[in-house]
Design an enzyme around this catalytic site. Structure first.
Site, PDB file in Angstrom:
ATOM      1  NE  ARG A  30      -4.309  -1.347   0.196  1.00  0.00           N
ATOM      2  CZ  ARG A  30      -5.405  -1.221   0.925  1.00  0.00           C
ATOM      3  NH1 ARG A  30      -5.562  -0.207   1.716  1.00  0.00           N
ATOM      4  NH2 ARG A  30      -6.363  -2.116   0.824  1.00  0.00           N
ATOM      5  NE  ARG A  34      -7.565   5.376   2.292  1.00  0.00           N
ATOM      6  CZ  ARG A  34      -8.360   4.500   2.874  1.00  0.00           C
ATOM      7  NH1 ARG A  34      -9.601   4.823   3.135  1.00  0.00           N
ATOM      8  NH2 ARG A  34      -7.926   3.324   3.219  1.00  0.00           N
ATOM      9  NE  ARG A  43     -10.373   7.021  -3.708  1.00  0.00           N
ATOM     10  CZ  ARG A  43     -11.687   7.156  -3.809  1.00  0.00           C
ATOM     11  NH1 ARG A  43     -12.200   7.980  -4.675  1.00  0.00           N
ATOM     12  NH2 ARG A  43     -12.485   6.449  -3.035  1.00  0.00           N
ATOM     13  CG  ASP A  80      -8.857  -3.327  -4.263  1.00  0.00           C
ATOM     14  OD1 ASP A  80      -8.278  -2.674  -3.380  1.00  0.00           O
ATOM     15  OD2 ASP A  80      -9.629  -4.277  -4.014  1.00  0.00           O
ATOM     16  CE1 TYR A 156     -12.949  -7.527   1.800  1.00  0.00           C
ATOM     17  CE2 TYR A 156     -11.361  -9.163   1.070  1.00  0.00           C
ATOM     18  CZ  TYR A 156     -11.685  -8.079   1.859  1.00  0.00           C
ATOM     19  OH  TYR A 156     -10.750  -7.537   2.712  1.00  0.00           O
TER      20      TYR A 156
HETATM   21  O1  CP3 Z   1       0.038   0.448  -3.254  1.00  0.00           O
HETATM   22  C1  CP3 Z   1      -0.415  -0.712  -3.342  1.00  0.00           C
HETATM   23  O2  CP3 Z   1      -0.214  -1.591  -2.479  1.00  0.00           O
HETATM   24  C2  CP3 Z   1      -1.168  -1.103  -4.595  1.00  0.00           C
HETATM   25  C3  CP3 Z   1      -2.573  -0.997  -4.575  1.00  0.00           C
HETATM   26  C4  CP3 Z   1      -3.443  -1.920  -3.725  1.00  0.00           C
HETATM   27  C5  CP3 Z   1      -4.679  -1.479  -3.167  1.00  0.00           C
HETATM   28  N1  CP3 Z   1      -5.297  -2.552  -2.612  1.00  0.00           N
HETATM   29  C6  CP3 Z   1      -5.174  -0.101  -3.237  1.00  0.00           C
HETATM   30  C7  CP3 Z   1      -6.312   0.320  -2.399  1.00  0.00           C
HETATM   31  C8  CP3 Z   1      -3.308  -3.273  -3.414  1.00  0.00           C
HETATM   32  C9  CP3 Z   1      -2.156  -4.219  -3.714  1.00  0.00           C
HETATM   33  C10 CP3 Z   1      -4.500  -3.665  -2.718  1.00  0.00           C
HETATM   34  C11 CP3 Z   1      -4.750  -5.039  -2.257  1.00  0.00           C
HETATM   35  C12 CP3 Z   1      -5.959  -5.307  -1.465  1.00  0.00           C
HETATM   36  N2  CP3 Z   1      -7.207  -4.768  -1.595  1.00  0.00           N
HETATM   37  C13 CP3 Z   1      -6.023  -6.315  -0.462  1.00  0.00           C
HETATM   38  C14 CP3 Z   1      -4.891  -7.230  -0.060  1.00  0.00           C
HETATM   39  C15 CP3 Z   1      -3.906  -6.581   0.816  1.00  0.00           C
HETATM   40  C16 CP3 Z   1      -4.450  -6.207   2.183  1.00  0.00           C
HETATM   41  O3  CP3 Z   1      -4.488  -4.993   2.442  1.00  0.00           O
HETATM   42  O4  CP3 Z   1      -4.820  -7.093   2.952  1.00  0.00           O
HETATM   43  C17 CP3 Z   1      -7.336  -6.298   0.041  1.00  0.00           C
HETATM   44  C18 CP3 Z   1      -7.875  -7.199   1.148  1.00  0.00           C
HETATM   45  C19 CP3 Z   1      -8.080  -5.329  -0.676  1.00  0.00           C
HETATM   46  C20 CP3 Z   1      -9.521  -4.997  -0.543  1.00  0.00           C
HETATM   47  C21 CP3 Z   1      -9.743  -3.603  -0.159  1.00  0.00           C
HETATM   48  N3  CP3 Z   1      -9.476  -2.519  -0.970  1.00  0.00           N
HETATM   49  C22 CP3 Z   1     -10.285  -3.106   1.050  1.00  0.00           C
HETATM   50  C23 CP3 Z   1     -10.713  -3.977   2.224  1.00  0.00           C
HETATM   51  C24 CP3 Z   1     -10.343  -1.723   0.946  1.00  0.00           C
HETATM   52  C25 CP3 Z   1     -10.962  -0.778   1.943  1.00  0.00           C
HETATM   53  C26 CP3 Z   1     -10.085  -0.506   3.086  1.00  0.00           C
HETATM   54  C27 CP3 Z   1      -9.247   0.692   2.789  1.00  0.00           C
HETATM   55  O5  CP3 Z   1      -8.045   0.651   3.068  1.00  0.00           O
HETATM   56  O6  CP3 Z   1      -9.838   1.686   2.325  1.00  0.00           O
HETATM   57  C28 CP3 Z   1      -9.787  -1.358  -0.317  1.00  0.00           C
HETATM   58  C29 CP3 Z   1      -9.628   0.003  -0.855  1.00  0.00           C
HETATM   59  C30 CP3 Z   1      -8.287   0.410  -1.352  1.00  0.00           C
HETATM   60  N4  CP3 Z   1      -7.447  -0.385  -2.067  1.00  0.00           N
HETATM   61  C31 CP3 Z   1      -7.693   1.687  -1.199  1.00  0.00           C
HETATM   62  C32 CP3 Z   1      -6.456   1.644  -1.848  1.00  0.00           C
HETATM   63  C33 CP3 Z   1      -5.461   2.762  -2.006  1.00  0.00           C
HETATM   64  C34 CP3 Z   1      -8.332   2.899  -0.517  1.00  0.00           C
HETATM   65  C35 CP3 Z   1      -9.443   3.389  -1.356  1.00  0.00           C
HETATM   66  C36 CP3 Z   1      -9.576   4.902  -1.436  1.00  0.00           C
HETATM   67  O7  CP3 Z   1      -8.651   5.578  -1.921  1.00  0.00           O
HETATM   68  O8  CP3 Z   1     -10.639   5.379  -1.049  1.00  0.00           O
END
Ligand code: CP3
Length: 350
Positions: A30, A34, A43, A80, A156
């Site tokens: 990540r 944010r 964003r 994602d 999910y």
């Molecule tokens: O920089 C990176 O790592 C690359 C991008 C990336 C994102 N999600 C961006 C993201 C990667 C590799 C993921 C993987 C992901 N997504 C996982 C596996 C890794 C982990 O964290 O366990 C999972 C379970 C998800 C599912 C997911 N996506 C959730 C549960 C959420 C909401 C929680 C949160 O942090 O907001 C997301 C949203 C998400 N994925 C965001 C980002 C930058 C935030 C969304 C936003 O900008 O509003």
């Protein structure tokens, strides 16, 4: 490209090919997101989160933001894991501050509505992002593509949201293993195509995120975590033998050793609870990645420095990639990330 022609200018690839480096390569899960003001600004223009994931110019830009700031050894494609169900015809939305929402799959009829053939237009946009990135990244930066592991993505799809205990998927998997297997098989097939497309577009390494691997008994872990990961890894190796695969079985604990030997992944990403001694042991058979607590990166200062040095010392001389045990949290001060990178890059074994 064959393993013997691995570009020596990409340090992450060198480690994954078996070469211990001191100081180790570093990237952070990540690393785009944010906590960065430039991410929040972009964003806000992009519309929904998935619109951002499907816009190759914007997604590439967001991927590059942390590379420009910190010069990490690797960039991870901005996307994602839930792009896969979305592309299969189970629309995903992200509610502000609440995480993902999907219409849950509850019956075999719901399962039949998912269409592997429907994924192409959305996947094509992700592949275009990868192609742009390979063009725009510095040549020494490794490009990581990824997907969610079938088990984690299924949790999910079945619950319709994140859940603390993955109860909906566990109940289905225990109660009607045959139909749950059909869902996992579909996710394996689609993930193989998805990852293979990312590699063809220019990804150097693949990471498979199994964020919810930690809640299963041994037999279910073997069937729903290990076997699908092994299948995806083998299929990918057949098509792209030189591309290393990193697995992230978060929470796997004592089952990590078995995960590593049966799946045959080239690298294993370890969560924060994994003892450094176990990581050192695992590094005899694969590269190990991890495992700083993301909350130490929020705290910063001496506690961050102390633990970072402990990790570096424990894994010095081994096949090791510095990373967190899970993703960066939004509250992280960006200057703490800079301090961490300086600390790792300045590390010299004594
Ligand atoms: O920089 C990176 O790592 C690359 C991008 C990336 C994102 N999600 C961006 C993201 C990667 C590799 C993921 C993987 C992901 N997504 C996982 C596996 C890794 C982990 O964290 O366990 C999972 C379970 C998800 C599912 C997911 N996506 C959730 C549960 C959420 C909401 C929680 C949160 O942090 O907001 C997301 C949203 C998400 N994925 C965001 C980002 C930058 C935030 C969304 C936003 O900008 O509003």
């Amino acid at each position: 490209m064959t393993a013997s022609s691995t570009p020596s200018h990409r340090r992450l690839l060198r480690t994954l090919a078996g070469e211990p480096l001191s100081p180790p390569p570093i990237w952070l899960m990540r690393q785009a997101g944010r906590y960065l003001p430039e991410y929040r600004a972009l964003r806000a223009q992009a519309g929904s989160f998935l619109d951002l994931c499907y816009d190759p110019a914007l997604a590439a830009e967001v991927t590059l933001q942390p590379i420009r700031r910190y010069g990490f050894d690797a960039a991870i494609l901005f996307s994602d894991i839930l792009v896969v169900p979305d592309a299969l015809g189970q629309p995903v939305s992200f509610l502000e501050g609440e995480g993902p929402r999907l219409d849950p799959i509850r019956t075999p009829a719901d399962l039949c509505r998912l269409q592997a053939g429907a994924t192409r237009p959305k996947f094509a946009r992700v592949f275009e992002t990868v192609a742009r990135l390979r063009q725009d990244l510095p040549r020494e930066t490794t490009l990581i593509g990824f997907c969610g592991a079938p088990w984690t993505v299924a949790t999910y799809m079945v619950a319709g949201r994140g859940s603390p205990d993955q109860a909906a998927a566990r109940l289905w998997a225990y109660g009607d293993a045959a139909t749950f297997q059909a869902l996992v098989d579909l996710l394996c097939d689609v993930s193989i195509e998805y990852l293979s497309g990312q590699v063809s577009a220019g990804a150097d390494v693949i990471q498979i995120f199994d964020s919810w691997a930690g809640n299963l008994p041994e037999d279910a872990f073997a069937r729903w975590v290990v076997a699908p990961t092994k299948r995806i890894r083998s299929a990918l190796k057949q098509r792209h033998p030189a591309v290393p695969v990193i697995g992230f079985p978060r929470g796997a604990g004592a089952q990590t050793t078995n995960y590593l030997s049966v799946t045959g992944v080239d690298g294993v990403s370890c969560d924060t609870t994994t003892p450094l001694a176990l990581m050192a042991e695992l590094s005899a058979s694969a590269s190990v990645q991890g495992n700083l607590d993301p909350l130490l990166l929020v705290v910063g200062g001496p506690p961050l420095e102390r633990r970072t040095r402990e990790i570096l010392t424990a894994l010095d001389g081994r096949r090791f990639i510095f990373n967190l045990g899970h993703g960066i949290v939004p509250e992280t001060p960006p200057e703490h990330v800079g301090a961490l990178v300086d600390l790792v890059r300045g590390y010299r074994a004594t």
